[in-house]
Write a protein that holds these residues in place. Structure first.
Motif, PDB file in Angstrom:
ATOM      1  N   ASN A  69      17.183  24.770  69.629  1.00 48.37           N
ATOM      2  CA  ASN A  69      18.406  23.848  69.230  1.00 48.37           C
ATOM      3  C   ASN A  69      17.607  22.481  68.561  1.00 48.37           C
ATOM      4  OD1 ASN A  69      20.590  25.314  69.579  1.00 48.37           O
ATOM      5  ND2 ASN A  69      20.994  24.161  71.757  1.00 48.37           N
ATOM      6  N   ARG A  72      15.956  23.700  65.247  1.00 51.48           N
ATOM      7  CA  ARG A  72      17.221  23.525  64.349  1.00 51.48           C
ATOM      8  C   ARG A  72      17.259  22.131  63.607  1.00 51.48           C
ATOM      9  NH1 ARG A  72      21.824  27.178  66.951  1.00 51.48           N
ATOM     10  NH2 ARG A  72      21.049  29.239  66.561  1.00 51.48           N
ATOM     11  N   PHE A  73      17.292  21.093  64.470  1.00 53.32           N
ATOM     12  CA  PHE A  73      17.535  19.821  64.112  1.00 53.32           C
ATOM     13  C   PHE A  73      16.418  19.319  63.386  1.00 53.32           C
ATOM     14  CE2 PHE A  73      16.314  15.424  65.143  1.00 53.32           C
ATOM     15  CZ  PHE A  73      17.348  14.974  64.758  1.00 53.32           C
ATOM     16  N   TYR A  74      15.089  19.705  63.881  1.00 51.39           N
ATOM     17  CA  TYR A  74      14.035  19.077  63.138  1.00 51.39           C
ATOM     18  C   TYR A  74      13.885  19.658  61.705  1.00 51.39           C
ATOM     19  CZ  TYR A  74       8.996  18.365  61.975  1.00 51.39           C
ATOM     20  OH  TYR A  74       7.888  17.759  61.459  1.00 51.39           O
ATOM     21  N   SER A  76      16.661  20.867  59.864  1.00 49.00           N
ATOM     22  CA  SER A  76      17.758  20.463  59.228  1.00 49.00           C
ATOM     23  C   SER A  76      17.512  18.884  58.537  1.00 49.00           C
ATOM     24  CB  SER A  76      19.004  20.143  60.058  1.00 49.00           C
ATOM     25  OG  SER A  76      18.804  19.338  60.886  1.00 49.00           O
TER      26      SER A  76
END
Length: 89
Positions: A69, A72-74, A76
């Motif tokens: 997660n 994924r944030f990084y 995005s």
């Protein structure tokens, strides 16, 4: 100095945001490929990594889910930076 920053702001942003990428990717790959070897950082194994990023390879592994997660944030934020760069240059 201000002119330099204005002219190179996108380069500076990508450079600053990109520094920790290798660390985060290494942690994620070590979980996905279930190894502690440093060689995982240089091997071009992408399919399982991609499946692990988009799917849920180890639903019972809390560390994997947390790292996935965050990664994924990084990525995005990296994508948003790139899209802003394309729009404003």
């Amino acid at each position: 100095m201000i002119d330099f920053l204005k002219e190179n702001i996108w380069f500076i942003l990508f450079l600053i945001w990109g520094f920790p990428l290798s660390i985060y990717r290494s942690k994620f790959r070590k979980i996905v490929y279930q190894t502690d070897s440093w060689l995982i950082n240089i091997k071009p194994l992408f399919i399982k990594e991609f499946k692990g990023l988009l799917g849920n390879l180890f639903p019972e592994n809390k560390e994997y889910i947390k790292q996935r997660n965050f990664y994924r944030f990084y990525l995005s934020v990296y994508t948003i930076l790139f899209l802003l760069y394309l729009k404003y240059t």
